[in-house]
Write an enzyme that holds these catalytic residues in place. Structure first.
Site, PDB file in Angstrom:
ATOM      1  N   TYR A 179      -5.186   2.665   5.811  1.00 46.09           N
ATOM      2  CA  TYR A 179      -4.414   3.345   4.768  1.00 46.09           C
ATOM      3  C   TYR A 179      -4.796   4.816   4.790  1.00 46.09           C
ATOM      4  CZ  TYR A 179      -2.794  -1.082   2.935  1.00 46.09           C
ATOM      5  OH  TYR A 179      -2.165  -2.293   2.812  1.00 46.09           O
ATOM      6  N   TYR A 213      -5.057  -5.769   9.589  1.00 49.28           N
ATOM      7  CA  TYR A 213      -6.195  -4.843   9.499  1.00 49.28           C
ATOM      8  C   TYR A 213      -7.371  -5.519   8.806  1.00 49.28           C
ATOM      9  CZ  TYR A 213      -4.818  -4.206   4.596  1.00 49.28           C
ATOM     10  OH  TYR A 213      -4.499  -4.415   3.276  1.00 49.28           O
ATOM     11  N   ARG A 234      -6.649  -9.036   7.093  1.00 45.95           N
ATOM     12  CA  ARG A 234      -5.410  -9.360   6.394  1.00 45.95           C
ATOM     13  C   ARG A 234      -4.278  -9.347   7.418  1.00 45.95           C
ATOM     14  NH1 ARG A 234      -3.101  -7.734   1.282  1.00 45.95           N
ATOM     15  NH2 ARG A 234      -2.624  -9.929   1.540  1.00 45.95           N
ATOM     16  N   HIS A 237       1.324  -6.506   6.627  1.00 49.96           N
ATOM     17  CA  HIS A 237       2.167  -6.615   5.441  1.00 49.96           C
ATOM     18  C   HIS A 237       2.595  -5.247   4.945  1.00 49.96           C
ATOM     19  CE1 HIS A 237      -1.994  -6.284   4.037  1.00 49.96           C
ATOM     20  NE2 HIS A 237      -1.503  -5.543   3.059  1.00 49.96           N
ATOM     21  N   HIS A 239       3.390  -3.442   1.283  1.00 47.99           N
ATOM     22  CA  HIS A 239       3.294  -3.591  -0.176  1.00 47.99           C
ATOM     23  C   HIS A 239       4.535  -3.022  -0.852  1.00 47.99           C
ATOM     24  CE1 HIS A 239      -0.996  -4.681  -0.485  1.00 47.99           C
ATOM     25  NE2 HIS A 239      -1.173  -3.901   0.556  1.00 47.99           N
TER      26      HIS A 239
HETATM   27 FE   LIG Z   1      -2.669  -4.055   2.088  1.00 46.87          FE
END
Ligand SMILES: [Fe+2]
Length: 331
Positions: A179, A213, A234, A237, A239
């Site tokens: 991120y 990630y 994870r 995806h 969000h």
């Molecule tokens: Fe996430």
């Protein structure tokens, strides 16, 4: 405040001993009963209910695990380190809640599935409030952040009616699995944006294909996962959080199918209905039409179905009623 040399008596809070004296414990069962009883005078019934449940479960945990003094001190040390790892942009306690499945459980209880509505998923620790406003069809990601993906669809209610002017917040990792907030030199938001649905509920934006990630592994939660030989990944995806007046805020994510971690998400966020299939933009003409510089371009066609506040509250109250009936048998 006391001046040097002057000592004032320590001041207690205003509450006296309980109405009935507590029996001095001759065994650990009396100790547990006493630890429950001291909450009897709690004025707020919900607070009383929560604290007594907490004590009951904690005492049962200690007994069932026959925990040693060293293990309990190690637990306290672990929780201390978890708190110390938190900063304004790093939330280790959310990670702990996530990897123990508690965040997903709280989400499941608070947002029960309702037929026809988009299901929720865990919020995660990477949302920020500073995302740029992104016009219809524009990109949430700067160039070079990953493979192109077009995201489009409608925001609707459960009757299939459009929800116009809904605010859509969306965020994802870049193609490296980070991120924007994980870069120390972050200057502006990237791979995140705020959009509006149009008058017919349509929305559309350019993004990048999400990748799987690892959640941050350099803190006590990461150490814990290594201790128990659990991976910390994870599945890929995107969000999405949607708000519109009169509608219940939807916090969810969509998970492209085929990811190796889709059935073992380390934070238990995946639900069957949120696993999606990506299409591909076939022609150069279409690729250009949607504003991409070149192919390949994956496409996520995704409608989001909102509940009204009333529909969400009704679904939630059914869960609450069921749980209260179950829990009253505990005491
Ligand atoms: Fe996430």
């Amino acid at each position: 405040m006391s001046t040097p040399g002057e000592v004032k008596k320590a001041i207690s809070n205003p509450f006296g001993p309980p109405k009935e004296p507590l029996p001095l414990p001759e065994n650990d069962e009396i100790l547990t009963k006493n630890a429950l009883k001291v909450f009897d005078e709690t004025p707020n019934p919900r607070h009383k209910f929560i604290f007594q449940n907490l004590v009951r479960h904690l005492h049962a945990f200690v007994k069932e695990t026959d925990i040693s003094t060293e293990e309990w001190m190690a637990t306290i040390q672990f929780l201390t380190e978890t708190g110390q790892k938190c900063t304004s942009i790093r939330q280790e306690f959310i990670l702990l809640s996530d990897v123990l499945g508690v965040s997903a459980l709280v989400d499941a209880i608070n947002n029960p599935s309702v037929a026809g509505a988009t299901e929720t998923s865990v919020f995660g620790p990477f949302y920020t409030e500073d995302a740029h406003d992104v016009p219809f069809g524009e990109s949430i990601a700067s160039e070079g952040k990953g493979d192109y993906m077009l995201v489009k669809g409608r925001v609707l209610d459960v009757q299939g009616q459009p929800v116009p002017n809904a605010t859509i917040e969306t965020w994802e990792t870049d193609g490296f699995g980070f991120y924007d907030t994980q870069y120390v030199n972050r200057e502006v938001p990237d791979c995140r944006g705020r959009l509006q649905s149009d008058k017919d509920g349509y929305y559309q934006y350019r993004a990048i294909v999400p990748v799987s990630y690892p959640i941050p592994g350099d803190g006590p939660v990461g150490k814990m996962l290594e201790l128990v030989h659990r991976h910390n990944n994870r599945p890929a995806h995107l969000h999405v959080m949607i708000e519109a007046p009169g509608y219940h805020k939807l916090i969810t994510a969509v998970y492209p199918e085929g990811d190796p971690y889709v059935t073992s998400d380390t934070v238990f966020g995946v639900k069957k209905s949120l696993v999606v299939k990506l299409d591909i933009l076939e022609s150069d003409e279409e690729i250009k039409k949607y504003g991409f510089k070149h192919g390949p371009v994956k496409v996520l066609n995704q409608d989001f179905i909102l509940l009204t506040e009333q529909q969400a509250a009704e679904a939630r109250s059914k869960v609450t009623e069921a749980n209260i009936l179950k829990d009253t048998t505990f005491f």
